[in-house]
Scaffold this active site. Structure first.
Site, short mmCIF file in Angstrom:
data_model
loop_
_atom_site.label_atom_id
_atom_site.label_comp_id
_atom_site.label_asym_id
_atom_site.label_seq_id
_atom_site.Cartn_x
_atom_site.Cartn_y
_atom_site.Cartn_z
N ASP A 1 45.08 13.22 11.44
CA ASP A 1 44.58 11.79 12.50
C ASP A 1 43.44 12.42 12.66
O ASP A 1 43.38 13.56 13.25
CB ASP A 1 45.39 11.09 12.74
CG ASP A 1 44.33 9.66 13.46
OD1 ASP A 1 45.01 8.97 12.59
OD2 ASP A 1 44.07 9.68 14.37
N ASP B 1 40.03 15.33 9.03
CA ASP B 1 39.44 13.92 8.47
C ASP B 1 39.68 13.84 7.38
O ASP B 1 39.38 15.09 6.36
CB ASP B 1 37.85 14.78 8.52
CG ASP B 1 37.10 13.94 8.23
OD1 ASP B 1 37.54 12.61 7.37
OD2 ASP B 1 35.98 13.58 8.03
N ASP C 1 47.25 5.37 4.73
CA ASP C 1 46.99 3.91 5.19
C ASP C 1 45.69 4.28 5.80
O ASP C 1 45.46 4.99 7.12
CB ASP C 1 48.47 4.58 6.96
CG ASP C 1 48.23 2.95 7.24
OD1 ASP C 1 47.53 1.92 7.18
OD2 ASP C 1 48.99 2.45 8.37
N ALA D 1 47.70 9.20 10.26
CA ALA D 1 48.60 8.80 10.77
C ALA D 1 49.42 8.31 12.26
O ALA D 1 50.45 7.87 12.96
CB ALA D 1 49.86 9.95 10.60
N ALA D 2 48.10 8.36 13.23
CA ALA D 2 49.06 8.15 14.56
C ALA D 2 48.90 6.43 14.28
O ALA D 2 48.16 5.68 13.75
CB ALA D 2 47.70 8.33 15.12
N PRO D 3 49.54 6.08 15.29
CA PRO D 3 50.91 6.92 16.26
C PRO D 3 52.11 7.18 16.16
O PRO D 3 52.73 7.76 16.72
CB PRO D 3 50.94 5.96 17.64
CG PRO D 3 50.98 3.93 16.55
CD PRO D 3 49.90 4.56 15.15
N GLY D 4 52.12 7.14 14.27
CA GLY D 4 53.29 7.85 13.94
C GLY D 4 55.02 7.78 13.82
O GLY D 4 55.39 7.80 13.24
N CYS E 1 45.91 -2.83 6.99
CA CYS E 1 47.37 -3.86 7.61
C CYS E 1 45.74 -4.78 7.33
O CYS E 1 45.39 -5.33 8.77
CB CYS E 1 47.24 -3.19 9.13
SG CYS E 1 46.04 -2.55 9.94
N LYS F 1 55.70 5.61 10.82
CA LYS F 1 55.57 5.41 9.89
C LYS F 1 56.10 7.03 9.74
O LYS F 1 56.37 7.55 8.49
CB LYS F 1 54.34 5.43 8.95
CG LYS F 1 54.11 3.88 8.40
CD LYS F 1 52.63 3.39 8.31
CE LYS F 1 52.46 2.17 8.04
NZ LYS F 1 51.57 1.51 9.80
#
Length: 434
Positions: A280, A306, A324, A257-260, A377, A262
């Site tokens: 994360d 993890d 992601d 999730a980082a940096p958050g 990405c 979404k």
């Protein structure tokens, strides 16, 4: 004595290229040494040198008899800094040369200052002699497009009709996109607020209502930023919360999730979900998740975990999962030009294997009838459509939900600068009911 901007830029480029450190880690260290008014200049030079590295290397190679090695390597990067200024910046040539030579003194070498002065003067003379009729040497693709050869080969195979456009798009400066927090405001009302403070925009994405600014501005210029009324997030990343389609009372997981951004967008879009868990593997990066949640006055369960294991999981299945996965980040090169030089050809196979492990593991945490949105990405098929196709073929409980108008597409591949967005990939997978 004030730090020399060019010397710091050379150190930064040296750290990335010769020592394999990320620009995101190194640049803040150098920025901490200078006056805040010089931050933009240092960033411009660092990003520019990494953006045009092979082209600049090619120029230097023609102007020196033998390359600098060992402890002198930082002065090689100082030459690149000098040529970048002369070729691409509006700094007067005499100032670019004198400041770059002075940087050699700041780096404790007057002798090499003389060499650097000679190289930059010779480059100026070479440019002055060129005319429209001057025959230019044929450049290799890596020099012509300023990308590593292995990456160019992969893009040519994956996108035979679009590869040049992709490489050119990666060299462009990224736009600034805004995400309006709909708990405070509508995008229409926020646009009026932007007009009131003379911040111009030129595009609104019809799907996510993301707002693209005409040019980047400091967050202090954005109405309500400190109060959580708006965030900065690329238009492609803003598609995730829309595609996931969370509903009231859903139990939601944002994985890696980082940096958050979404995580927060999902909570802004569907504030009445039952729970949001953000995990994360990097505890340090989760600091940013908590900072974003706090600024936006949102709540989520934030866990260091993890995604390839289930050690962190409490046993409750999820209705919706945003996955992601770790990837090559080849879709965001225009924002992070160091990716071109830090990523290696053999990384892709290893990443694809890790992605496969994570997808298999996280799929088991999804309720029957639930939705998993796979995201990267990246623009490489091995990490995207090929990865998802392989997963579908090897699992009989997966339905692929079309995202694009072409129902034969395996997910949705956004290419760099398509609709002015970063390169991104999404695939929407629903777990069949038992």
């Amino acid at each position: 004595m004030a730090a020399n901007i060019r010397a710091l830029a050379a150190k930064c480029a040296y750290s990335v290229i010769d020592q394999g450190r990320s620009l995101g880690d190194e640049l803040p260290k150098q920025i901490a040494k200078i006056d805040i008014k010089d931050k933009g200049l240092l960033q411009e030079i660092c990003y520019g040198v990494l953006r045009y590295l092979p082209e600049l290397e090619n120029e230097v190679q023609q102007l020196i008899q033998k390359p600098l090695k060992g402890k002198q390597r930082v002065f090689h990067f100082l030459m690149l800094v000098g040529i970048y200024q002369l070729k691409y910046m509006r700094i007067p040539d005499h100032a670019a040369v004198s400041e770059t030579v002075e940087a050699a003194n700041a780096l404790k070498s007057r002798h090499l200052g003389g060499l650097i002065n000679g190289v930059l003067r010779n480059y100026q003379r070479k440019v002055e002699k060129q005319t429209d009729d001057t025959k230019q040497p044929e450049l290799s693709d890596p020099v012509k497009y300023s990308h590593p050869g292995w990456f160019i080969k992969k893009i040519k195979v994956a996108y035979p009709d679009q590869w040049q456009n992709i490489l050119i798009a990666n060299q462009e400066r990224p736009p600034m996109w805004l995400r309006v927090n709909k708990q405070h405001n509508s995008p229409e009302n926020y646009i009026e607020q932007l007009k009131n403070v003379a911040v111009d925009f030129d595009y609104i994405d019809p799907k996510s209502q993301a707002i693209k600014l005409t040019q980047a501005v400091g967050v202090d210029k954005l109405p309500g930023f400190a109060l959580g009324h708006v965030s900065i997030q690329d238009g492609a990343a803003q598609q995730a919360a829309i595609l996931l389609e969370c509903e009231p009372n859903d139990n939601v997981l944002d994985c890696c999730a980082a940096p958050g951004g979404k995580t927060c967008h999902i909570l802004e879009s569907t504030p009445d979900i039952a729970s949001m868990t953000a995990i994360d593997i990097d505890e340090n990066r989760l600091v940013r998740v908590n900072e974003n949640l706090e600024r936006l006055q949102l709540k989520a369960k934030v866990i260091t975990g993890d995604a390839a294991s289930q050690d962190w999981w409490d046993g409750t299945l999820y209705d919706k999962i945003l996955l992601d996965v770790p990837c090559s980040a080849t879709g965001v090169i225009r924002r992070h030009p160091d990716i071109k030089w830090l990523r290696k050809a053999d990384d892709i196979e290893k990443l694809a294997e890790l992605q496969s492990q994570i997808l298999k593991n996280i799929w088991s945490l999804l309720k029957p009838g639930g939705t998993l949105l796979y995201a990267t990405c990246s623009i490489l098929p091995e990490e995207n459509s090929t990865q998802v196709q392989h997963f579908i073929e090897n699992n009989n409980d997966v339905d692929l939900i079309p995202i694009t108008e072409n129902e034969s597409d395996i997910g949705w591949q956004i290419l760099p600068n398509e609709h002015s967005m970063d390169g991104f990939y999404y695939a929407k997978l629903v777990k069949k009911e038992q």
